[in-house]
Design a protein around this motif. Structure first.
Motif, mmCIF file in Angstrom:
data_model
loop_
_atom_site.group_PDB
_atom_site.id
_atom_site.type_symbol
_atom_site.label_atom_id
_atom_site.label_comp_id
_atom_site.label_asym_id
_atom_site.label_seq_id
_atom_site.Cartn_x
_atom_site.Cartn_y
_atom_site.Cartn_z
ATOM 1 N N LEU A 144 -21.228 -6.562 -3.465
ATOM 2 C CA LEU A 144 -20.762 -5.764 -4.607
ATOM 3 C C LEU A 144 -19.855 -4.630 -4.121
ATOM 4 C CD1 LEU A 144 -20.831 -4.904 -7.608
ATOM 5 C CD2 LEU A 144 -22.874 -3.550 -7.087
ATOM 6 N N LEU A 145 -20.278 -3.956 -3.063
ATOM 7 C CA LEU A 145 -19.452 -2.849 -2.556
ATOM 8 C C LEU A 145 -18.089 -3.365 -2.112
ATOM 9 C CD1 LEU A 145 -22.018 -0.621 -0.602
ATOM 10 C CD2 LEU A 145 -21.221 -0.427 -2.958
ATOM 11 N N GLY A 146 -18.055 -4.550 -1.557
ATOM 12 C CA GLY A 146 -16.777 -5.169 -1.167
ATOM 13 C C GLY A 146 -15.886 -5.405 -2.387
ATOM 14 N N GLN A 147 -16.490 -5.925 -3.435
ATOM 15 C CA GLN A 147 -15.716 -6.177 -4.671
ATOM 16 C C GLN A 147 -15.208 -4.858 -5.262
ATOM 17 O OE1 GLN A 147 -18.998 -8.276 -6.655
ATOM 18 N NE2 GLN A 147 -17.578 -9.967 -7.088
ATOM 19 N N LEU A 148 -16.070 -3.842 -5.248
ATOM 20 C CA LEU A 148 -15.683 -2.551 -5.817
ATOM 21 C C LEU A 148 -14.549 -1.912 -5.006
ATOM 22 C CD1 LEU A 148 -19.261 -1.217 -6.667
ATOM 23 C CD2 LEU A 148 -17.463 -1.782 -8.334
ATOM 24 N N ALA A 149 -14.642 -2.043 -3.686
ATOM 25 C CA ALA A 149 -13.593 -1.484 -2.824
ATOM 26 C C ALA A 149 -12.258 -2.178 -3.101
ATOM 27 C CB ALA A 149 -13.985 -1.623 -1.356
ATOM 28 N N ALA A 150 -12.308 -3.486 -3.290
ATOM 29 C CA ALA A 150 -11.071 -4.235 -3.567
ATOM 30 C C ALA A 150 -10.503 -3.814 -4.918
ATOM 31 C CB ALA A 150 -11.366 -5.736 -3.547
ATOM 32 N N LEU A 151 -11.378 -3.578 -5.865
ATOM 33 C CA LEU A 151 -10.933 -3.206 -7.212
ATOM 34 C C LEU A 151 -10.327 -1.798 -7.244
ATOM 35 C CD1 LEU A 151 -11.078 -3.722 -10.399
ATOM 36 C CD2 LEU A 151 -13.238 -2.475 -10.299
ATOM 37 N N LEU A 152 -10.996 -0.866 -6.555
ATOM 38 C CA LEU A 152 -10.639 0.550 -6.709
ATOM 39 C C LEU A 152 -9.651 1.060 -5.664
ATOM 40 C CD1 LEU A 152 -14.226 1.873 -7.549
ATOM 41 C CD2 LEU A 152 -12.288 1.730 -9.128
ATOM 42 N N GLY A 153 -9.512 0.365 -4.567
ATOM 43 C CA GLY A 153 -8.616 0.837 -3.503
ATOM 44 C C GLY A 153 -9.245 1.985 -2.743
ATOM 45 N N PRO A 154 -8.611 2.411 -1.657
ATOM 46 C CA PRO A 154 -9.236 3.407 -0.779
ATOM 47 C C PRO A 154 -9.502 4.759 -1.448
ATOM 48 C CG PRO A 154 -6.998 2.831 -0.047
ATOM 49 C CD PRO A 154 -7.342 1.901 -1.167
ATOM 50 N N ARG A 155 -8.674 5.185 -2.401
ATOM 51 C CA ARG A 155 -8.917 6.485 -3.064
ATOM 52 C C ARG A 155 -10.056 6.395 -4.074
ATOM 53 N NH1 ARG A 155 -4.637 9.572 -6.093
ATOM 54 N NH2 ARG A 155 -6.236 11.170 -5.960
ATOM 55 N N GLY A 156 -10.398 5.171 -4.411
ATOM 56 C CA GLY A 156 -11.349 4.984 -5.507
ATOM 57 C C GLY A 156 -12.786 4.794 -5.086
ATOM 58 N N ILE A 157 -13.064 4.846 -3.785
ATOM 59 C CA ILE A 157 -14.454 4.691 -3.357
ATOM 60 C C ILE A 157 -14.696 5.487 -2.073
ATOM 61 C CG2 ILE A 157 -13.863 2.471 -2.244
ATOM 62 C CD1 ILE A 157 -16.803 1.591 -2.882
#
Ligand code: 2HG
Ligand code: ZN
Length: 481
Positions: A12-25
């Motif tokens: 899930l964290l991988g998916q969220l990182a891909a979705l939000l980009g580096p500034r978003g997580i």
């Protein structure tokens, strides 16, 4: 910290990182750390990350992913909760969602007298934007430089001007909300009248993030104040404080912008601990009141009659023996200095050592009795305990705080927190009051809900929660026991 990233969260964290980009997580423990504890340092939670979506659509996508994975979410605004409402638990599996990047002011309309602000807009920035448009956004309290619009709506914040303008709820006309399944409620209507079924928007105000994310709101604006007067008064006792409120209200209800009570003990803490903290009264005594009058009428000569009103009422009250001494601010700087005495109360109390907060309300007429009875009951419970009641007397909302006895071990004092809260609450209940007037329930007061709201009220709350958030992923462990 190795067990925080439990294996099942990694995809899930991988998916969220891909979705939000580096500034978003944020995942670096150093970056996450400030988000794990509350302003009062009551809780130290754990979480693998802080999610920082930059738009409502991005947040909706985040929520969809998390809902599919059954991952619990903790919304966080300015993180100024007094009851641990924005802090994750110690389990390390709750994901913090910061609304800080949703910080656009979408619209401001001086004719409609509305402002549409995203959740992450700081309250002070909203005030300044309103002022820039020649209007007033009246919500005002000590944490306004950090607290956010999403947070104050989620907690239905009160503050210093409630007596005139109402709580956050009364300032809200419409909401945009991301629901726990990722659907978006597009309710940013700027209507004064809108009777179209259940007023869903009001469900999310005061829900403390347990029903979804408030992402934007239409807020009411008011005419800006063109004249104001602030006075600090030493009063004879609690009854005299209330009598003074009544005198002002009877003369001109619309003029009273704030009416705040303080104890001599709290004012003493201020003078002692706050840098440059002077008190413009020769003998503040045991009971002190701050009166703030404001008018949107333009000043003519002196001002719009506010000074005359202030002086006339204070003179009457001096003659009646209710007011013992008073100082009226002669400049903006002096008015701000008087306000600072009240605003710095929480900080001054913190510096003096451990304290227990009781953010309670009773009918306005009962505030003197509340202060007297709760103080006496706490003194009987613990000799040497120091009552520091202060706050919004004009709303019936007193912060019935208790400072540890001098020299007592702070931890030993805090270990008695529940006894102290129970002692105050017994009086509050007897006077027909509420155990949480403006700070909400958060995590701190969930165990009081059964006793105070049990039966039909709690039953309906639980059914609403189950209907909107059947998986229970929104801010678990808050509000509902
Ligand atoms: C205030 O009125 C806040 O300053 C905080 O509600 C009260 O610190 C408190 O107990
Ligand atoms: Zn308050």
């Amino acid at each position: 910290m190795s067990d925080i990233q439990a294996p099942s969260l990694a995809p899930l964290l991988g998916q969220l990182a891909a979705l939000l980009g580096p500034r978003g997580i944020l995942t670096d423990p150093q970056d996450v750390l400030p988000h794990l504890s509350d302003w009062r340092a009551l809780y130290q939670g754990r979480s693998p990350c802080v999610l920082r979506p930059a738009s409502t659509a991005e947040l909706a996508a985040v929520v969809k992913l998390c809902a599919a994975a059954g991952a619990p979410l903790v919304p966080q605004g300015g993180n100024t909760s007094m009851v641990g409402g924005a802090t994750p638990d110690e389990g390390g599996r709750q994901l913090i969602v910061s609304l800080a990047r949703l910080n656009r002011l979408r619209d401001i309309d001086p004719l409609d007298m509305t402002m549409t602000a995203e959740a992450g807009v700081i309250v002070k920035a909203a005030q300044e934007a309103a002022a820039g448009a020649g209007c007033l956004f009246p919500l005002s309290f000590g944490g306004e430089g950090t607290a956010t619009i999403g947070g104050v709506l989620s907690t239905n914040a009160g503050g210093n001007t409630t007596v005139r303008y109402g709580n956050a709820r009364e300032l809200m006309l419409g909401l945009e909300v991301v629901l726990p399944d990722g659907q978006v409620v597009h309710g940013l209507r700027r209507l004064r009248k809108d009777n179209t079924g259940y007023a869903l928007r009001h469900l999310f105000v005061g829900a403390e993030g347990t029903l979804g994310f408030i992402t934007a709101a239409v807020l009411r604006l008011f005419p800006r104040a063109r004249a104001s007067e602030v006075a600090l008064c030493a009063v004879r006792d609690e009854d005299a404080a209330l009598a003074l409120f009544r005198r002002f209200r009877d003369r001109d209800e619309t003029a009273v912008r704030a009416f705040e009570y303080m104890s001599g003990t709290g004012v003493g803490f201020y003078a002692r601990f706050i840098e440059g903290g002077s008190v413009p009264l020769a003998t503040p005594g045991e009971h002190v009141v701050l009166v703030d009058l404001a008018s949107s009428r333009p000043s003519s000569g002196e001002n719009s009659g506010l000074r005359a009103l202030m002086e006339a009422v204070l003179e009457e009250a001096l003659e009646a023996g209710e007011v013992l001494d008073a100082a009226i601010g002669e400049s903006e700087a002096q008015r701000a200095a008087i306000w600072r005495i009240r605003e710095e109360h929480p900080e001054a109390q913190k510096r003096e050592g451990a304290s227990v907060k009781n953010d309670v309300s009773v009918p306005v007429s009962k505030t003197p009795e509340l202060i007297r009875r709760a103080s006496a009951a706490c003194r009987a419970l613990m000799p040497g305990i120091r009552p520091v009641p202060f706050g919004h007397m004009g709303d019936g909302n007193i912060h019935m705080n208790l400072q540890q006895p001098e020299g007592m071990d702070p931890a030993a004092f805090l270990a008695r927190s529940h006894d102290i809260m129970d002692t105050v609450n017994e009086v509050v209940r007897d006077l027909g009051g509420s155990f949480s007037a403006e700070h909400g329930i958060g995590r701190l007061k969930t165990d009081m809900m059964e006793a105070w709201r049990g039966g039909a009220e709690l039953d309906v709350m639980r059914r609403i929660k189950a209907a909107i958030d059947p998986q229970g992923i929104m801010n678990p462990g808050k509000v509902l026991p």
